[in-house]
Design a protein around this motif. Structure first.
Motif, short mmCIF file in Angstrom:
data_model
loop_
_atom_site.label_atom_id
_atom_site.label_comp_id
_atom_site.label_asym_id
_atom_site.label_seq_id
_atom_site.Cartn_x
_atom_site.Cartn_y
_atom_site.Cartn_z
N THR A 126 47.62 58.96 -68.96
CA THR A 126 48.48 59.29 -70.11
C THR A 126 48.06 58.54 -71.37
O THR A 126 48.80 58.53 -72.36
CB THR A 126 49.95 58.95 -69.78
OG1 THR A 126 50.05 57.55 -69.43
CG2 THR A 126 50.45 59.78 -68.61
N LYS A 127 46.87 57.95 -71.35
CA LYS A 127 46.42 57.16 -72.50
C LYS A 127 46.21 58.03 -73.73
O LYS A 127 46.59 57.66 -74.85
CB LYS A 127 45.12 56.44 -72.14
CG LYS A 127 44.63 55.49 -73.23
CD LYS A 127 43.40 54.72 -72.77
CE LYS A 127 42.92 53.75 -73.84
NZ LYS A 127 41.72 52.98 -73.37
N THR A 128 45.59 59.19 -73.53
CA THR A 128 45.30 60.07 -74.67
C THR A 128 46.13 61.35 -74.66
O THR A 128 46.16 62.08 -75.65
CB THR A 128 43.81 60.46 -74.68
OG1 THR A 128 43.47 61.08 -73.44
CG2 THR A 128 42.94 59.22 -74.87
N THR A 129 46.79 61.62 -73.53
CA THR A 129 47.62 62.83 -73.41
C THR A 129 48.97 62.45 -72.82
O THR A 129 49.03 61.79 -71.78
CB THR A 129 46.95 63.87 -72.49
OG1 THR A 129 45.62 64.12 -72.95
CG2 THR A 129 47.74 65.17 -72.49
N ARG A 130 50.04 62.85 -73.49
CA ARG A 130 51.36 62.54 -72.97
C ARG A 130 51.55 63.20 -71.61
O ARG A 130 51.03 64.30 -71.36
CB ARG A 130 52.44 63.00 -73.95
CG ARG A 130 52.46 62.23 -75.26
CD ARG A 130 53.70 62.58 -76.06
NE ARG A 130 53.82 64.02 -76.29
CZ ARG A 130 54.96 64.61 -76.69
NH1 ARG A 130 56.05 63.88 -76.88
NH2 ARG A 130 54.98 65.91 -76.89
N SER A 131 52.33 62.55 -70.76
CA SER A 131 52.48 63.04 -69.39
C SER A 131 52.99 64.47 -69.34
O SER A 131 52.53 65.28 -68.54
CB SER A 131 53.41 62.12 -68.59
OG SER A 131 54.70 62.09 -69.16
#
Length: 394
Positions: A227-232
């Motif tokens: 989830t670092k670059t994309t929201r869960s």
């Protein structure tokens, strides 16, 4: 022949036995078919006798020799069966059944390793993309402590599948297992994610990926990375399936439920996801009707999986304690024991169900069994308390 083609070994056996009984001197082909049918039906004693009648009149084929060797093993003539298997595996073109049988019987013996390696090589030279042979080869080399020896064959199969646009998930998972066995965990994790994205309904991929994050801190770190670059909530359904299991392992059931819902609504219709979501709903005492539906669907798809039976019992227990819940837990404990994986949590749940039915002696036995396995489980302290209550100690 119709019975045999339909996979009905018992039917083929009965038909051939009737033919043999009617003929004064059955022909050799009929006897060969009868020996095979008896073997396939699990009557190794009679099959051995018929094979021996056949070989007194004509040489057995390599496959027949393999089946005969299996009959010898199953009737306590291990040494003779082994000698036959060795000779068949040493042929220039051994049957697949012979190599796999020798692996099953003698794969752990160092003296057989080179023979088996030659056998696997001959099979793969003929059918390089045979998944059953590749899977057996990876298991064999992993058990021998040399998993990387299987890597070239697996990589060739993966490359072939990619080049020809064939499904490659199962064979790529084999590569992942080799990487994990060799200690290259990050590479194994990357492979697991690639397989999940390519074939999201491949349940083995989800189970393999989860095993690569065994501890709570591993799961938390994986969630942070995913989830670092994309929201869960924006991750694709294939990743949501893994994310749900990671959230649960990290101690966040609320997010686990959300991810399971996203995965299922996105078409990842895996029974194990339905099972996990059913358990979380029952644990939260929410929407128990839906939990029961999901648990039953999972149980129908995976009837002998202890974890799934445990979930169904847990949902039934949450709705209304009754004999059905206890019976379901009992079946789950038996499934776990049969698979060589008894689980303390299931014994604890069975104890709860029995206690609610006032079957206190049986309940006490289950709490003792749960604690006696020496396995840490979430309700361990609760099990000790239930046991002490039944014994009048508190």
């Amino acid at each position: 022949d119709a019975h045999a083609l339909a996979g009905d070994a018992s039917g083929a056996r009965r038909a051939l036995e009737r033919i043999v009984a009617l003929l004064p001197e059955p022909d050799l082909l009929t006897r060969r078919k009868l020996a095979r049918a008896l073997h396939d039906d699990g009557d190794f004693v009679k099959a051995r006798r018929v094979f021996e009648v056949v070989q007194r009149r004509s040489a057995l084929s390599p496959l027949e020799r393999t089946l005969y060797a299996r009959c010898l093993y199953e009737t306590a003539a291990h040494a003779v069966g082994l000698r036959i298997l060795e000779k068949v595996v040493d042929l220039a073109d051994p049957p697949q059944a012979a190599v796999l049988e020798l692996y099953a019987r003698q794969g752990a013996k160092p003296a057989q390793r080179e023979r088996l390696r030659r056998g696997f090589a001959r099979l793969l030279a003929k059918t390089p993309n045979n998944p059953s042979v590749l899977e057996a080869l990876v298991r064999f080399e992993s058990e021998a402590g040399t998993p990387e020896r299987a890597l070239p064959a697996v990589e060739r199969s993966v490359a072939f599948a990619r080049e020809h646009g064939n499904p490659f998930g199962r064979v790529l998972l084999l590569q992942g297992r080799i990487e994990a066995a060799a200690g290259r965990i990050e590479k194994a994790r990357a492979i697991a994610l690639e397989v999940l994205d390519a074939e999201p309904r491949l349940e083995e991929a989800l189970e393999f990926a989860l095993r690569l994050y065994p501890e709570k801190q591993d799961a938390s770190a994986a969630i942070a990375a995913m989830t670092k670059t994309t929201r869960s909530l924006e991750l694709p359904p294939s990743r949501q399936a893994l994310l749900g299991r990671l959230y649960y392992r990290s101690g966040n059931p609320t997010m686990a439920r959300y991810s399971y819902e996203q995965a299922l609504s996105g078409g990842i219709d895996l029974p194990i996801l339905k099972n996990d979501l059913a358990f979380l709903l029952a644990q939260a005492r929410q929407d128990l009707d839906r939990a029961l539906l999901l648990a039953r669907q999972a149980s129908e798809a995976l009837p002998d999986q202890a974890k799934v039976g445990d979930t169904l019992g847990y949902v039934l227990l949450g709705r209304q304690p009754n004999d059905k819940a206890a019976e379901t837990f009992q079946h789950a404990t038996e499934s776990g024991t049969k698979a060589g994986q008894p689980r303390a949590e299931i014994h604890y749940h069975l104890g709860l169900a029995l206690a609610k039915l006032d079957r206190n002696t049986e309940a006490e036995q289950q709490f003792v069994a749960a604690l006696g396995l020496g396995e840490a489980f979430p309700d361990e302290d609760a099990a000790r308390k239930e046991l002490a209550t039944l014994r009048g100690e508190i």
